[in-house]
Design a protein around this motif. Structure first.
Motif, PDB file in Angstrom:
ATOM      1  N   PRO A 283      40.906  29.958  32.832  1.00  0.00           N
ATOM      2  CA  PRO A 283      39.514  29.903  32.350  1.00  0.00           C
ATOM      3  C   PRO A 283      38.655  30.934  33.075  1.00  0.00           C
ATOM      4  N   ARG A 284      37.868  31.698  32.327  1.00  0.00           N
ATOM      5  CA  ARG A 284      37.119  32.807  32.914  1.00  0.00           C
ATOM      6  C   ARG A 284      36.224  32.388  34.082  1.00  0.00           C
ATOM      7  N   PRO A 285      35.481  31.276  33.999  1.00  0.00           N
ATOM      8  CA  PRO A 285      34.642  30.922  35.147  1.00  0.00           C
ATOM      9  C   PRO A 285      35.434  30.756  36.440  1.00  0.00           C
ATOM     10  N   LEU A 286      36.673  30.266  36.332  1.00  0.00           N
ATOM     11  CA  LEU A 286      37.530  30.146  37.510  1.00  0.00           C
ATOM     12  C   LEU A 286      38.092  31.501  37.904  1.00  0.00           C
ATOM     13  N   ALA A 287      38.537  32.286  36.934  1.00  0.00           N
ATOM     14  CA  ALA A 287      39.218  33.555  37.207  1.00  0.00           C
ATOM     15  C   ALA A 287      38.350  34.560  37.950  1.00  0.00           C
ATOM     16  N   VAL A 288      37.020  34.462  37.807  1.00  0.00           N
ATOM     17  CA  VAL A 288      36.124  35.433  38.446  1.00  0.00           C
ATOM     18  C   VAL A 288      35.404  34.856  39.661  1.00  0.00           C
TER      19      VAL A 288
ATOM     20  N   GLY B  11      30.865  45.939  56.169  1.00  0.00           N
ATOM     21  CA  GLY B  11      31.207  44.552  56.414  1.00  0.00           C
ATOM     22  C   GLY B  11      30.960  43.638  55.237  1.00  0.00           C
ATOM     23  N   ARG B  12      30.676  44.203  54.064  1.00  0.00           N
ATOM     24  CA  ARG B  12      30.476  43.384  52.869  1.00  0.00           C
ATOM     25  C   ARG B  12      31.810  42.814  52.393  1.00  0.00           C
ATOM     26  N   ARG B  13      31.740  41.770  51.584  1.00  0.00           N
ATOM     27  CA  ARG B  13      32.927  41.190  50.952  1.00  0.00           C
ATOM     28  C   ARG B  13      32.941  41.587  49.482  1.00  0.00           C
ATOM     29  N   GLU B  14      34.141  41.789  48.949  1.00  0.00           N
ATOM     30  CA  GLU B  14      34.259  42.206  47.552  1.00  0.00           C
ATOM     31  C   GLU B  14      35.388  41.429  46.885  1.00  0.00           C
ATOM     32  N   TYR B  15      35.184  41.134  45.593  1.00  0.00           N
ATOM     33  CA  TYR B  15      36.146  40.332  44.833  1.00  0.00           C
ATOM     34  C   TYR B  15      36.361  40.960  43.465  1.00  0.00           C
ATOM     35  N   TYR B  16      37.619  40.977  43.030  1.00  0.00           N
ATOM     36  CA  TYR B  16      37.978  41.482  41.705  1.00  0.00           C
ATOM     37  C   TYR B  16      38.564  40.334  40.882  1.00  0.00           C
ATOM     38  N   GLY B  17      37.853  39.939  39.827  1.00  0.00           N
ATOM     39  CA  GLY B  17      38.346  38.896  38.947  1.00  0.00           C
ATOM     40  C   GLY B  17      38.816  39.498  37.632  1.00  0.00           C
ATOM     41  N   VAL B  18      40.134  39.651  37.475  1.00  0.00           N
ATOM     42  CA  VAL B  18      40.718  40.290  36.287  1.00  0.00           C
ATOM     43  C   VAL B  18      41.037  39.233  35.240  1.00  0.00           C
ATOM     44  N   THR B  19      40.616  39.479  34.003  1.00  0.00           N
ATOM     45  CA  THR B  19      40.844  38.518  32.924  1.00  0.00           C
ATOM     46  C   THR B  19      41.657  39.110  31.774  1.00  0.00           C
ATOM     47  N   ASP B  20      42.065  40.372  31.865  1.00  0.00           N
ATOM     48  CA  ASP B  20      42.934  40.975  30.850  1.00  0.00           C
ATOM     49  C   ASP B  20      43.446  42.306  31.390  1.00  0.00           C
ATOM     50  N   LEU B  21      44.566  42.779  30.830  1.00  0.00           N
ATOM     51  CA  LEU B  21      45.167  44.042  31.263  1.00  0.00           C
ATOM     52  C   LEU B  21      45.978  44.631  30.123  1.00  0.00           C
ATOM     53  N   HIS B  22      45.663  45.880  29.780  1.00  0.00           N
ATOM     54  CA  HIS B  22      46.415  46.625  28.766  1.00  0.00           C
ATOM     55  C   HIS B  22      47.002  47.892  29.390  1.00  0.00           C
ATOM     56  N   ARG B  23      48.143  48.319  28.873  1.00  0.00           N
ATOM     57  CA  ARG B  23      48.757  49.569  29.315  1.00  0.00           C
ATOM     58  C   ARG B  23      47.923  50.761  28.846  1.00  0.00           C
ATOM     59  N   ILE B  24      48.045  51.860  29.568  1.00  0.00           N
ATOM     60  CA  ILE B  24      47.662  53.177  29.062  1.00  0.00           C
ATOM     61  C   ILE B  24      48.960  53.914  28.792  1.00  0.00           C
TER      62      ILE B  24
END
Length: 206
Positions: A110-115, A143-156
């Motif tokens: 679910p997107r809200p969880l994934a991000v 010193g900042r924190r960063e997060y990547y929430g991926v919800t889809d992936l396609h090839r190039i």
């Protein structure tokens, strides 16, 4: 936690036979409005940011590491099965392919969880096992924190890339991994649907 900045859009990772690697951000929603940017690592290892405004360049350069920042027009388009970028020094035309197995798996969450940062901290130890060089949570500049929430992936599947008018060669894996921040893009060229969250102190103008 400090301030929180959220960027919602796509990130494309491209490698070339010459060794030039590029990470293109296409942001439909951001604190700066819609925009595109490109991070380029030349075969020499020199890291260059291409940003559309000084404000965007200042923010990105405070979060990631570059040897040089250049401000100018950055025009990107992601429609159907194609991605195009015209950023002055960098020009890119890419043909997008099918959704990957990781993309299919990501869509099941679910997107809200994934991000959500808490989820992304929890799954971070497993991210590199699924895709070498990739992290979902880490420390950014200042010193900042960063997060990547991926919800889809396609090839190039194919791309033509030029730098200062010189062809960079055929599409290739992103190797070695790019060195802009704590995470690289996946080794196989692709484009991800992503929400990037940055937490920490305000970014001041240089």
């Amino acid at each position: 936690m400090g301030m929180r900045w959220i960027f919602d859009g796509h990130i494309a990772g491209i490698g070339t036979a010459s060794g030039l690697r590029a990470v293109v951000g296409l942001w439909q929603e951001s604190p700066f409005g819609p925009f595109a940017d490109a991070m380029v690592e030349l075969p020499s290892g020199r890291r260059i940011l291409l940003a559309p405004t000084a404000e965007v360049a200042d923010f990105i350069a405070a979060v990631y590491t570059f040897d040089e920042s250049r401000v100018g027009n950055v025009a990107a388009r992601h429609t159907g099965g194609a991605l195009t970028l015209d950023a002055g020094h960098l020009r890119l035309r890419a043909a997008l392919g099918a959704r990957t197995a990781l993309g299919t798996a990501a869509r099941l969450i679910p997107r809200p969880l994934a991000v959500h940062p808490r989820w992304l901290r929890a799954v971070n130890p497993f991210a590199a096992l699924l895709s070498p060089g990739v992290r979902t949570a880490g420390t950014a500049g200042g010193g900042r924190r960063e997060y990547y929430g991926v919800t889809d992936l396609h090839r190039i599947d194919a791309a033509t890339v030029s730098w200062d008018g010189v062809d960079a060669g055929p599409l290739a894996d992103v190797r070695p991994a790019v060195g802009f921040g704590f995470s690289s893009v996946p080794p196989r060229p692709g484009i991800v649907r992503v929400r990037t969250t940055v937490e920490g102190d305000p970014v001041t103008r240089r």
